[in-house]
Design an enzyme around this catalytic site. Structure first.
Site, short mmCIF file in Angstrom:
data_model
loop_
_atom_site.label_atom_id
_atom_site.label_comp_id
_atom_site.label_asym_id
_atom_site.label_seq_id
_atom_site.Cartn_x
_atom_site.Cartn_y
_atom_site.Cartn_z
N LYS A 1 38.10 35.34 50.17
CA LYS A 1 38.51 35.90 51.49
C LYS A 1 37.35 35.83 52.24
O LYS A 1 36.43 35.66 52.22
CB LYS A 1 38.88 37.45 51.38
CG LYS A 1 37.89 38.38 50.73
CD LYS A 1 36.81 38.81 51.88
CE LYS A 1 35.94 39.82 51.09
NZ LYS A 1 34.48 40.21 52.09
N PRO B 1 30.87 30.51 46.40
CA PRO B 1 29.72 30.75 46.21
C PRO B 1 29.40 32.26 46.10
O PRO B 1 30.11 33.06 46.83
CB PRO B 1 28.79 30.39 47.42
CG PRO B 1 30.06 30.17 48.30
CD PRO B 1 31.15 29.83 47.75
N ASP C 1 36.81 45.14 47.09
CA ASP C 1 37.64 44.07 47.45
C ASP C 1 38.75 43.61 46.70
O ASP C 1 39.76 43.00 46.98
CB ASP C 1 36.97 42.79 47.89
CG ASP C 1 35.94 43.02 49.25
OD1 ASP C 1 36.42 43.64 50.32
OD2 ASP C 1 34.82 42.37 49.30
N GLY D 1 29.64 36.97 50.58
CA GLY D 1 30.73 37.78 51.55
C GLY D 1 32.14 37.22 51.42
O GLY D 1 32.92 37.57 52.11
N LEU D 2 32.19 36.17 50.48
CA LEU D 2 33.57 35.77 50.23
C LEU D 2 34.70 36.44 49.27
O LEU D 2 35.70 35.88 48.89
CB LEU D 2 33.46 34.15 50.00
CG LEU D 2 32.98 33.35 51.19
CD1 LEU D 2 32.70 31.77 50.60
CD2 LEU D 2 33.91 33.38 52.49
N GLY E 1 34.16 36.58 45.75
CA GLY E 1 34.47 35.64 44.66
C GLY E 1 34.78 36.39 43.51
O GLY E 1 35.55 36.32 42.72
N GLY E 2 33.86 37.37 43.14
CA GLY E 2 34.06 38.17 41.89
C GLY E 2 35.22 39.08 41.91
O GLY E 2 35.81 39.41 40.98
N SER E 3 35.40 39.63 43.12
CA SER E 3 36.48 40.56 43.28
C SER E 3 38.05 39.66 43.25
O SER E 3 38.86 39.90 42.81
CB SER E 3 36.67 41.07 44.74
OG SER E 3 35.85 42.27 44.68
#
Ligand code: C5P
Length: 269
Positions: free
Chosen positions: A8, A79, A121, A83-84, A86-88
């Site tokens: 996101k 990555p 997120d 702030g993208l 990824g883990g969420s």
């Protein structure tokens, strides 16, 4: 079962006062984008994952839904520390996948509620499309918006969410509602208005901590992206392009300056 876990960007991120629980109250327009991890899941006796993190949100999500065991294989492209989300995104994909695999019949809203205990997120990413996020992330509502073409640049520095929040200056007033204004601008489709509408209340604190972020913003703007803004607590930054071809050209220019970049579009499940 195989599912794409979409990253996101926070098209807006408005940061208000600190709450009693230590988290900041937020208002954000969250846009899932076409950069993704691939999550493969098979029923198993136990919950296991090969993502290789200390605090694996995939495992926490699988345990939170409590349906049974699962063997999770993650092909990572998003990555970390950028702030993208990824883990969420991976955790949201596990919730959606296990719901289907175990025939649980839970609604997206119920999955979002379960996900709120896993990461801030996760609820927005479970809904799987443009979402307005409030509270500390647990209040989510899905909306419809036209597709945007974006370019994301990654300055190869990992930004600590807690450190950035600790140094940010919060807004006193909830008005003007910059998130509502951004939604209206995207709905109208005027490129200049859309470019002027993205905003991030954590950007100043993050760029002071990591000058590399300001440098990435300059590189992305020089390459022709409009409305360049940071996502989440950084370190990735994104900007807009009018067409997929222009997004691809901008990403190539950023790459040519030695920085990782992806041309993406906003997506809905
Ligand atoms: O949600 P996450 O675990 O990524 O948050 C990391 C830290 O960022 C929190 O411990 C908190 O210090 C800060 N944070 C905050 N307000 C939010 C989200 C995160 O203050 N809404």
């Amino acid at each position: 079962m195989k599912i794409e876990a979409y990253a996101k960007v926070n098209f807006t991120l408005e940061v208000f006062g600190r709450r009693a629980d230590g988290y900041h109250a937020l208002r954000s327009l969250v846009l899932p984008v076409s950069l993704s991890d691939t999550i493969e899941m098979d029923k198993a006796d136990e919950v296991t994952s090969d993502a290789g993190y200390d605090d694996d949100l995939c495992v926490r999500a699988a345990r939170a839904i409590g349906a049974g065991g699962v063997k999770i294989h993650v092909t990572k492209r998003i990555p970390s520390g950028g702030g993208l989300g990824g883990g969420s995104a991976d955790a949201a994909a596990v919730l959606i996948g296990m719901n289907a695999m175990y025939g649980l019949g839970l609604s997206r809203e119920k999955l979002a509620e379960i996900g709120s205990g896993v990461g801030s997120d996760v609820p927005a990413l479970v809904l799987g499309g443009p979402t307005v996020m409030e509270g500390r992330g647990e209040i989510v509502s899905r909306i419809s918006l036209p597709v945007l073409h974006l370019v994301i640049a990654y300055p190869e520095v990992s930004s600590s969410t807690a450190e950035v929040y600790a140094r940010c200056s919060v807004r006193e007033n909830r008005e003007p509602d910059l998130t509502r204004m951004a939604i209206e601008a995207i709905g109208r489709g005027d490129a200049d208005d859309i470019a002027g509408a993205s905003v991030n209340g954590l950007q100043e604190a993050a760029t002071v901590l990591h000058p590399e972020i300001a440098n990435a913003m300059d590189i992305l703007a020089d390459a022709g992206a409009m409305g360049v803004t940071m996502t989440g607590s950084g370190s990735c930054v994104f900007g807009q392009a009018q067409t997929p071809a222009m997004a691809s050209e901008i990403a190539a220019k950023v790459n040519a300056r030695g920085m990782a970049a992806w041309d993406v579009r906003t997506v809905s499940r």
